[in-house]
Each structure stands twice: as structure tokens, then as C-alpha cells.
Design a protein around this motif. Structure first.
Motif, PDB file in Angstrom:
ATOM      1  N   CYS A 104       0.800  -1.125   0.058  1.00 12.78           N
ATOM      2  CA  CYS A 104      -0.096   0.045  -0.121  1.00 12.78           C
ATOM      3  C   CYS A 104       0.644   1.409   0.072  1.00 12.78           C
ATOM      4  CB  CYS A 104      -1.053  -0.131   1.236  1.00 12.78           C
ATOM      5  SG  CYS A 104      -1.680   1.760   1.536  1.00 12.78           S
TER       6      CYS A 104
ATOM      7  N   CYS B 289      -0.037   3.325   3.595  1.00 10.09           N
ATOM      8  CA  CYS B 289       0.643   2.891   4.996  1.00 10.09           C
ATOM      9  C   CYS B 289       1.546   1.792   4.874  1.00 10.09           C
ATOM     10  CB  CYS B 289      -0.632   2.438   5.820  1.00 10.09           C
ATOM     11  SG  CYS B 289      -1.542   0.712   5.106  1.00 10.09           S
TER      12      CYS B 289
ATOM     13  N   CYS C 255      -5.815   0.086   5.487  1.00  8.57           N
ATOM     14  CA  CYS C 255      -6.393   1.579   5.581  1.00  8.57           C
ATOM     15  C   CYS C 255      -7.307   1.737   4.577  1.00  8.57           C
ATOM     16  CB  CYS C 255      -4.946   2.775   5.525  1.00  8.57           C
ATOM     17  SG  CYS C 255      -4.375   2.483   3.585  1.00  8.57           S
TER      18      CYS C 255
HETATM   19 ZN   LIG Z   1      -3.174   0.989   3.386  1.00 10.23          ZN
END
Ligand SMILES: [Zn+2]
Length: 127
Positions: free
Chosen positions: A85, A88, A120
Motif C-alpha cells: 500500500c 500505509c 487503511c
Molecule cells: Zn494502506
């Protein structure tokens, strides 16, 4: 509190549910499914009702989440590397589909692939 439930996840397909359900039950965690009968009688209606909801007793919540995290398949990119990601940096993404229904889930190459971060919630395009 035996009468309190925690919804662990919802699934679009009964086959996916059975895998998770079987694993949890093998670990001694009672599993409750909602809407499964509706889904079985008409698979196409599952989008409308949000699929099968898998619930456990609240007291089993922590263990159930840990087991579910262990067995769920995280998305990998074309090189077989975990999708990271950009927000995050978690490597916990799953393929994301633009609610086009069963056809696009079965043939995702017709759609530009996207991933949804399970940590997230950020949705990213594949590279
Ligand atoms: Zn994330």
C-alpha cells in the motif's frame, strides 16, 4: 456474553465462506452464517444483500480475526510480490472490483486491476 455476535467478514461467494468457516470450526470457533440460503437460491442477488455474512461470538473475535488474517489470500502483483500500500506500506491488499458483478470477478482481465488495502482501505491501481 454468548448472545453477542461479531461480524468477521462478508463474502460474495459461498465457496469462499466455506473455506473460512471450515478453518474457524477446525480451531473450535463456532461460526454463524447469515443470508446463505438466499445466496444459494439465487447467486446474483448476493450483490444486493452484501453477500454472506460470517459471524462469530464476540468472545471469539480476537482469535477469529487472527485465523482469518492467516488464511485469507492477499493480493500479489504480476511478479508474485505482495502488493504494498502506498499510503500505509501494509502488504495486506486484496483485489478490488468495481461492482461489475460476477462476470468481472470471473474475468478480471477485462478490467484494469485495482487493489484495496485491508489496513487503511486505500484503493490503488496496479502498476
Ligand atoms: Zn494502506
Amino acid at each position: 456474553m454468548e448472545d453477542k455476535f461479531y461480524q468477521l467478514a462478508s463474502f460474495e461467494y459461498v465457496a469462499d465462506v466455506q473455506i473460512v468457516k471450515g478453518k474457524l470450526e477446525s480451531e473450535g470457533i463456532p461460526v454463524f452464517l447469515r443470508d446463505e440460503n438466499t445466496l444459494n437460491s439465487d447467486p446474483l442477488i448476493s450483490n444486493a444483500i452484501g453477500g454472506v455474512k460470517l459471524q462469530v461470538y464476540s468472545k471469539d473475535k480476537e482469535r477469529a480475526i487472527a485465523i482469518y488474517d492467516e488464511i485469507r489470500a492477499y493480493a500479489v502483483d504480476n511478479d508474485g510480490e505482495p502488493v504494498v500500500c502506498p499510503n500505509c506500506k501494509a502488504q495486506k491488499s486484496e483485489p478490488y472490483y468495481n461492482s461489475k458483478g460476477v462476470f468481472y470477478k470471473l474475468f478480471p482481465f477485462f478490467e484494469k486491476r485495482k487493489y484495496k488495502c485491508l489496513n487503511c482501505g486505500m484503493i490503488t491501481n496496479s502498476k
